[in-house]
Design a protein around this motif. Structure first.
Motif, mmCIF file in Angstrom:
data_model
loop_
_atom_site.group_PDB
_atom_site.id
_atom_site.type_symbol
_atom_site.label_atom_id
_atom_site.label_comp_id
_atom_site.label_asym_id
_atom_site.label_seq_id
_atom_site.Cartn_x
_atom_site.Cartn_y
_atom_site.Cartn_z
ATOM 1 N N PHE A 1 -13.785 0.742 14.771
ATOM 2 C CA PHE A 1 -13.461 0.277 16.117
ATOM 3 C C PHE A 1 -13.397 1.415 17.135
ATOM 4 C CE2 PHE A 1 -11.803 -2.935 13.208
ATOM 5 C CZ PHE A 1 -12.449 -4.053 13.719
ATOM 6 N N GLY A 2 -13.960 2.547 16.796
ATOM 7 C CA GLY A 2 -13.960 3.686 17.701
ATOM 8 C C GLY A 2 -14.714 3.433 18.987
ATOM 9 N N HIS A 3 -15.659 2.507 18.962
ATOM 10 C CA HIS A 3 -16.468 2.191 20.135
ATOM 11 C C HIS A 3 -15.720 1.333 21.156
ATOM 12 C CE1 HIS A 3 -16.794 -1.345 17.611
ATOM 13 N NE2 HIS A 3 -17.131 -2.024 18.690
ATOM 14 N N VAL A 4 -14.583 0.759 20.765
ATOM 15 C CA VAL A 4 -13.829 -0.110 21.668
ATOM 16 C C VAL A 4 -13.228 0.751 22.776
ATOM 17 C CG1 VAL A 4 -11.890 -1.706 21.857
ATOM 18 C CG2 VAL A 4 -13.349 -1.757 19.828
ATOM 19 N N LEU B 1 0.834 -1.202 0.000
ATOM 20 C CA LEU B 1 0.000 0.000 0.000
ATOM 21 C C LEU B 1 0.866 1.248 0.000
ATOM 22 C CD1 LEU B 1 -2.658 -0.959 2.704
ATOM 23 C CD2 LEU B 1 -2.922 -1.052 0.225
ATOM 24 N N SER B 2 0.392 2.264 -0.685
ATOM 25 C CA SER B 2 1.077 3.554 -0.628
ATOM 26 C C SER B 2 0.779 4.193 0.725
ATOM 27 C CB SER B 2 0.582 4.471 -1.750
ATOM 28 O OG SER B 2 -0.748 4.883 -1.482
ATOM 29 N N LEU B 3 1.494 5.231 1.067
ATOM 30 C CA LEU B 3 1.248 5.919 2.340
ATOM 31 C C LEU B 3 -0.167 6.465 2.413
ATOM 32 C CD1 LEU B 3 4.628 7.793 2.849
ATOM 33 C CD2 LEU B 3 3.823 5.726 3.996
ATOM 34 N N ILE C 1 -6.262 3.011 7.776
ATOM 35 C CA ILE C 1 -6.231 3.266 9.222
ATOM 36 C C ILE C 1 -7.425 4.112 9.639
ATOM 37 C CG2 ILE C 1 -4.965 4.477 11.059
ATOM 38 C CD1 ILE C 1 -2.383 3.477 9.595
ATOM 39 N N ASP C 2 -7.745 5.143 8.867
ATOM 40 C CA ASP C 2 -8.894 5.985 9.187
ATOM 41 C C ASP C 2 -10.193 5.185 9.160
ATOM 42 O OD1 ASP C 2 -7.364 8.228 9.607
ATOM 43 O OD2 ASP C 2 -7.692 9.050 7.593
ATOM 44 N N SER C 3 -10.322 4.285 8.179
ATOM 45 C CA SER C 3 -11.558 3.489 8.104
ATOM 46 C C SER C 3 -11.650 2.536 9.296
ATOM 47 C CB SER C 3 -11.628 2.725 6.784
ATOM 48 O OG SER C 3 -10.736 1.631 6.781
ATOM 49 N N LEU C 4 -10.520 1.981 9.722
ATOM 50 C CA LEU C 4 -10.531 1.088 10.878
ATOM 51 C C LEU C 4 -10.826 1.834 12.163
ATOM 52 C CD1 LEU C 4 -7.513 -1.221 10.008
ATOM 53 C CD2 LEU C 4 -9.946 -1.776 9.871
#
Length: 94
Positions: free
Chosen positions: A61-64, A45-47, A54-57
């Motif tokens: 998982f923001g609720h964790v 993957l490119s940067l 990472i942003d999509s993950l």
């Protein structure tokens, strides 16, 4: 296409045995392995792509309520409770 691959004796024996158990020649097994690698290999993957991933993950998982470090610490503590002798020589610092 033909390719010459030098294998050590132990690796050759292991692969020949694995091929025989599947009813294949060593050459056929290696061809299957190469095909599988070619199908599953992903370009790096490119940067920018990594940042998007990472942003999509983060959103998913923001609720964790805890971090990966919290999870690792919890698993270490659990392992210590299950087998205290294994960790008796540690100084307690992580």
């Amino acid at each position: 296409m033909s390719v010459i691959v030098e294998l050590g004796p132990e690796l050759e024996a292991t692969l020949r045995d694995r091929a025989a158990r599947r009813g294949l020649t060593l050459e056929a097994l290696l061809a299957q392995m190469a095909e599988m690698e070619a199908r599953t290999a992903q370009p790096p993957l490119s940067l920018v792509e990594r940042a998007r991933l990472i942003d999509s993950l983060r959103g998913r998982f923001g609720h964790v309520p805890y971090t990966s470090e919290d999870f690792i610490r919890e698993k270490r503590e659990e392992a210590r409770r299950e087998d205290p002798d294994m960790y008796s020589d540690e100084s307690g610092s992580e």
